[in-house]
Scaffold this active site. Structure first.
Site, mmCIF file in Angstrom:
data_model
loop_
_atom_site.group_PDB
_atom_site.id
_atom_site.type_symbol
_atom_site.label_atom_id
_atom_site.label_comp_id
_atom_site.label_asym_id
_atom_site.label_seq_id
_atom_site.Cartn_x
_atom_site.Cartn_y
_atom_site.Cartn_z
ATOM 1 C CG ASP A 43 -1.729 -1.155 1.467
ATOM 2 O OD1 ASP A 43 -1.723 -2.053 0.605
ATOM 3 O OD2 ASP A 43 -2.395 -1.221 2.521
ATOM 4 C CD GLU A 225 -7.104 -4.584 3.784
ATOM 5 O OE1 GLU A 225 -6.315 -5.016 4.639
ATOM 6 O OE2 GLU A 225 -6.978 -4.816 2.563
#
Length: 506
Positions: A43, A225
């Site tokens: 990420d 998320e």
């Protein structure tokens, strides 16, 4: 003399072998997408613009090419195109590994971290306590702070961490924080298992729960998320956008990002539609969030992979890259609002030779290889049609690898087919055909394609339908053709060679 010659020969061989290892071709290394020089990345974190520099932090494991104890890697750029990898910003500590989060420029020094007039850059991130996790605790993730007074070069963790303890939610992570000027407070958008929880703070240290969203809305095929909440303007009205990544549960399998449009009153987000909408229908744009502090521009960058196969993709000595930065906007279709994405204009710096064509009538196959003469296979393709009918754009090489991007009129869908794109057997679900609905309703199609060594990003109908897919050809995709069995009229087609932004740690 013989011994001297033997030693010299051995030295030459050793030097040659070392050189060969260093210069071994990284055949799937992206040339204008950020990838780390080595090791594992996922990420994007803490993306922020400060004093002429874009900062990209990212989930990083410096001791391997698969996911491991998370750090925050760091890279900087003046233009979001040419990146310089920097030393690791945040290391694990006694409170845990450093999971995803965001960074803000605390202009008013609400945190009190600023000294001698310095403006603090503050990172808000999730501490992941693996020891507590192994002990079956439900409180092993909590939110913490770190700050920098030298524009991100060095960081100090706040002695009062964690600033937001876990109330007993196993998945309690990925804080995205922004200042809300209307209500004069910081708003944290936090992923909390299968929903989003909003918190507020006057100083980044003391947080109050405001509301929850999403229990009965959106896709719930996996854990929520990496959320983001930000405003965009449409027809003079502010519209709030809530991004929520989900894994698994994407429209084409594995990871993907859904979004909601609506209102936010400083406490509660209220959506204007119950429909599930996807920011990108491809399988390789996940955990994307926006840069902080970019003024009127809203720019997003995502992780160009998918948890379904990220740990096993055939790259070495690194794994993963990011999408190109994208400018986000809104467009209305039949009284329904949709999020749009377009590559940032800064990418123009990489444009090379252009091959423009007008009024092409294609029935069967039209081979563009001789006209484009691009051995690297790095290019941008802009295409506009006069009619909506079946057609495909085929990237290929001498090895027989093919990546097919097209439009299916009967199904009214765009698609990317990577089933014969090269290396596909490393994961059973990788080599598939992915589809995306055409959201535009007019009788003409416009496509913008960005192709790198191992990725394709499709922006259709001015970014209404977006698809991102990675692929791993055996040799560069240096052949290009357009096919249409029924026949298609192309009003304009522009092929632009793209230059490399650098080969390692872009």
């Amino acid at each position: 003399m013989y011994k001297l010659l033997l030693n010299t020969t051995l030295l030459v061989l050793l030097t040659y072998n070392a050189f060969s290892q260093v210069t071994k071709p990284e055949i799937h290394r992206p040339q204008y997408h950020f990838s780390p020089k080595a090791h594992w990345m996922n990420d994007p974190n803490g993306m922020v613009y400060l004093k002429g520099t874009y900062h990209l932090f990212f989930q990083y494991y410096p001791d391997g090419t698969t996911w491991g104890p998370m750090h925050w890697g760091h890279a900087t750029s003046k233009d979001m195109v040419r990146w310089q990898e920097q030393p690791i910003a945040l290391y694990p500590d006694s409170l845990g590994w450093i999971f995803s989060g965001s960074a803000v420029v605390d202009v008013n020094n609400t945190s009190g971290f600023g000294k001698n007039g310095q403006t603090p850059l503050v990172a808000i991130f999730t501490h992941h306590n693996s020891k507590m996790e192994k002990q079956k605790s439900d409180k092993f993730q909590y939110q913490s702070l770190a700050y920098s007074l030298d524009e991100g070069k060095t960081w100090t963790k706040y002695v009062g961490n964690p600033v937001l303890p876990n109330p007993g939610i196993i998945d309690f992570r990925d804080p995205k924080v922004r200042w809300n000027d209307q209500y004069k407070k910081w708003i944290m958008t936090l992923a909390t298992k299968d929903r989003i929880t909003f918190y507020s703070s006057p100083n980044l240290k003391n947080w109050t729960k405001e509301s929850e969203f999403g229990r009965d809305l959106g896709a719930h095929g996996g854990v929520w998320e990496c959320p983001d909440l930000f405003p965009l303007t449409h027809n003079g009205k502010k519209v709030w956008v809530l991004l929520v990544s989900i894994n698994p549960g994407g429209p084409n399998g594995g990871s993907a990002t859904q979004y909601f449009l609506g209102d936010f009153n400083g406490k509660t987000f209220t959506p204007n539609s119950k429909a599930t909408k996807w920011m990108d229908f491809g399988t390789d744009n996940y955990a994307g969030v926006t840069f902080a502090n970019t003024g009127e521009r809203t720019i997003l960058m995502g992780w160009m992979s998918n948890w379904q196969y990220a740990n096993v993709v055939p790259t070495d000595p690194w794994r993963s890259a990011n999408t190109v930065p994208r400018t986000l906007g809104l467009k209305e279709v039949n009284n329904e609002l949709f999020l749009t994405s377009a590559p940032v204009k800064e990418l123009d710096v990489l444009k090379g030779e252009t091959v423009p064509m007008k009024n092409l009538n294609v029935k069967g196959e039209y081979d563009l290889t001789a006209k484009t003469k691009n051995e690297t296979g790095l290019f941008k393709l802009d295409l506009a049609t006069q009619n909506t009918t079946d057609f495909s754009i085929v990237l290929a090489n001498e090895q027989g690898n093919e990546l097919v991007i097209g439009y299916d009129k009967a199904a009214n869908t765009y698609y990317i087919d990577r089933s014969r794109s090269g290396k596909v057997d490393f994961e059973k679900g990788f080599g598939k055909r992915h589809t995306a609905p055409r959201l535009a309703v007019d009788g003409k199609i416009s496509l913008n394609l960005l192709v790198d060594v191992a990725s394709v990003e499709l922006f259709a109908d001015n970014g209404l339908t977006v698809m991102t897919d990675i692929f791993f050809p055996n040799t560069p995709m240096n052949k290009l053709s357009i096919k249409s069995a029924t026949g298609i009229s192309i009003s304009s087609l522009t092929y632009t060679k793209m230059a490399s932004a650098g080969s390692k740690g872009l």
